[in-house]
Design an enzyme around this catalytic site. Structure first.
Site, PDB file in Angstrom:
ATOM      1  N   ARG A  66      -9.836  59.777   7.972  1.00  0.00           N
ATOM      2  CA  ARG A  66     -10.064  61.135   8.480  1.00  0.00           C
ATOM      3  C   ARG A  66      -8.686  61.331   9.047  1.00  0.00           C
ATOM      4  O   ARG A  66      -8.038  60.772   9.864  1.00  0.00           O
ATOM      5  CB  ARG A  66     -11.007  61.082   9.454  1.00  0.00           C
ATOM      6  CG  ARG A  66     -11.487  62.170  10.291  1.00  0.00           C
ATOM      7  CD  ARG A  66     -12.445  62.172  11.298  1.00  0.00           C
ATOM      8  NE  ARG A  66     -12.483  63.334  11.767  1.00  0.00           N
ATOM      9  CZ  ARG A  66     -13.188  63.584  13.184  1.00  0.00           C
ATOM     10  NH1 ARG A  66     -12.997  62.519  14.040  1.00  0.00           N
ATOM     11  NH2 ARG A  66     -13.272  64.741  13.777  1.00  0.00           N
ATOM     12  N   ASP A  70      -6.556  66.995  16.576  1.00  0.00           N
ATOM     13  CA  ASP A  70      -7.815  66.771  17.708  1.00  0.00           C
ATOM     14  C   ASP A  70      -7.364  67.721  18.918  1.00  0.00           C
ATOM     15  O   ASP A  70      -6.261  68.482  18.846  1.00  0.00           O
ATOM     16  CB  ASP A  70      -7.363  65.326  18.134  1.00  0.00           C
ATOM     17  CG  ASP A  70      -8.501  64.758  19.072  1.00  0.00           C
ATOM     18  OD1 ASP A  70      -9.445  65.420  19.037  1.00  0.00           O
ATOM     19  OD2 ASP A  70      -8.449  63.485  19.532  1.00  0.00           O
ATOM     20  N   THR A  79      -8.128  55.367  10.427  1.00  0.00           N
ATOM     21  CA  THR A  79      -8.221  54.654   9.284  1.00  0.00           C
ATOM     22  C   THR A  79      -9.621  54.656   8.822  1.00  0.00           C
ATOM     23  O   THR A  79     -10.643  54.462   9.495  1.00  0.00           O
ATOM     24  CB  THR A  79      -7.751  53.466   9.610  1.00  0.00           C
ATOM     25  OG1 THR A  79      -8.743  52.375  10.399  1.00  0.00           O
ATOM     26  CG2 THR A  79      -6.309  53.179  10.214  1.00  0.00           C
TER      27      THR A  79
END
Length: 477
Positions: A66, A70, A79
């Site tokens: 992904r 953020d 991962t």
């Protein structure tokens, strides 16, 4: 302890593990003036090609990982699920390569627009204003009633492991700048909590397994430093894996409970000799080196009695022992190419000595930042070429991991679906568990078993995408 299983021993428990790394970002002026853009603008510039291609800044990649922006404009790479340490190290490095590529493309665009700035991505844990961001570890565990009691007994390990796997930090104070073990330790505020940003704990207790909730739980550790050295990542994750195996098979660490964990984590961080006096709940006093030594003895005894270790787990155990000896003796030679704090400490001290300065010098601080820069201005390639930073997994394997998912976990299925959808330009909604074609032509697929790398439903979804791409009708019921 390698080779085929020895009589009376078993392989270590198969465990799915993942890392989530938030990157620091800055846009430095190329003319000596003020930065041409703030971190928020730099992050959006960085992710512009992602948004242009996917219409979103939160995507899953061909490797099953992904990639997203953020909170706080931190680029983040999580991962894919890994059940082999080799895959985890390759996936973690793949994240650096993805970020470096985004930075290079962003800088080329800035140059074309004659913007006097250069974007840098830093795999560290503090920005220039002292605000923190993290590297989170995820360990899949079997659901059992006593798990959170066991998790709390991990606190002494998490408090003191920084003497082995901390990334090293230049800490400014009233008496000048000194070198300490960890960037992350001084940011932590609680031992075990459901919070993440409001009151950062060592272990987050939200029950969010991203899997079959009746069978699994996820241990979410948020105290670790972001590591450049693969040896540090190997030891950080490998040691935790073995400690969890010990606990899951009857091991007991309750006698190592700390009286004041948050005081202990700071005292441990600031004493490079590893000899800070930590008080246990029992009233006993112990040093970080001795506490880690007791943990290592128990884990090593457990391994000798029960486990047949693969080479990387055996390597983690060996590095654990060498790291403790380096801290205990003050001679860092045994780990000076393996563990971040030792690699960086030697680098900074040698530079300060050659320049005739001390750790307060701005040039030393810039060098410390360059150690964490994952772009072309970073030090990793030169350190590796000079033999000053040891690799565990070769670069070719890591580059393959940019677009190739681990083959033995659920990530393989996600990676195949994402790859096919991108190649055929199909709209596919993805999260850690779900795969769904947005046109609703086939039922959504819920992947609740992280260990399952084969699934007939995913094969059917891929076949449906292939048929739609060629205009073939669906098969008869």
């Amino acid at each position: 302890m390698t080779g085929g299983p020895a009589p009376g021993r078993r392989p270590a428990a198969r465990r799915v593990v993942g890392l989530e790394t938030e990157y620091g970002i800055t846009c430095a002026s190329t003319t000596g003036g003020p930065p041409p853009m703030d971190a928020d603008s730099a992050a959006h510039e960085l992710f512009d090609p992602v948004v242009q291609r996917h219409r979103a800044s939160n995507v899953f990649t061909r490797s099953g990982a992904r990639l997203y922006l953020d909170v706080g404009s931190h680029p983040e790479y999580a991962t894919a699920e890994c059940d082999r340490l080799t895959d985890l190290l390759a996936q973690d490095r793949a994240g650096e390569l993805v970020m470096a590529d985004l930075a290079a493309r962003a800088n080329a665009r800035l140059e074309d627009r004659e913007v006097p700035g250069r974007i840098h991505l830093l795999k560290n844990n503090l920005d220039a204003r002292g605000q923190g961001f993290g590297c989170h570890e995820n360990y899949l565990v079997r659901r059992r009633a006593e798990f959170w009691n066991d998790a709390r007994t991990l606190v002494p390990h998490l408090v003191t492991r920084q003497i082995l796997v901390g990334a090293g930090h230049l800490l400014a104070g009233p008496r000048g700048t000194r070198y300490v073990f960890s960037q992350r330790a001084d940011q932590m505020e609680d031992a075990v909590s459901a919070a993440t940003t409001r009151a950062r704990p060592l272990i987050n207790t939200r029950d969010e397994p991203h899997a079959d909730a009746e069978r699994y739980m996820r241990l979410h550790v948020i105290v670790g430093d972001s590591n450049i050295a693969q040896g540090s990542t190997l030891l950080k994750v490998g040691a935790m894996d073995l400690v969890l195996d010990l606990l899951e098979h009857g091991g007991d660490l309750t006698d190592l409970e700390l009286a004041q964990p948050m005081r202990a984590i700071r005292d441990t961080c600031h004493d490079l000799s590893g000899s800070a006096a930590l008080e246990l709940a029992s009233g006993r006093t112990i040093t970080p080196v001795d506490l880690q030594g007791e943990l290592l003895d128990r884990v090593a005894d457990h391994c000798r009695a029960e486990l047949d270790l693969d080479p990387l787990r055996a390597g983690a155990l060996d590095l654990w022992e060498r790291g403790l000896e380096a801290v205990r003796s003050g001679d860092h030679t045994p780990v000076e190419t393996d563990l971040d704090w030792a690699v960086k400490h030697r680098l900074l001290l040698r530079y300060a000595e050659r320049a005739g300065t001390d750790l307060d010098d701005p040039r030393v601080r810039r060098l410390a930042l360059a150690y964490h820069d994952v772009g072309p201005d970073g030090l990793r390639p030169a350190l590796e070429e000079a033999g000053l930073l040891r690799r565990v997994v070769d670069e070719e394997t890591c580059r393959r991991a940019v677009d190739t998912a681990p083959s033995t976990t659920r990530a393989r299925l996600r990676g195949m679906a994402v790859s096919r959808a991108q190649d055929l330009r199909r709209d596919l909604s993805v999260d850690w568990v779900m795969l769904r074609l947005d046109d609703g032509s086939v039922p959504p697929v819920s992947l609740r078993d992280p260990f399952a790398a084969q699934d007939d439903r995913v094969d059917a979804l891929l076949a449906a995408m292939d048929r739609q791409a060629t205009g073939q009708p669906p098969p008869c019921a």
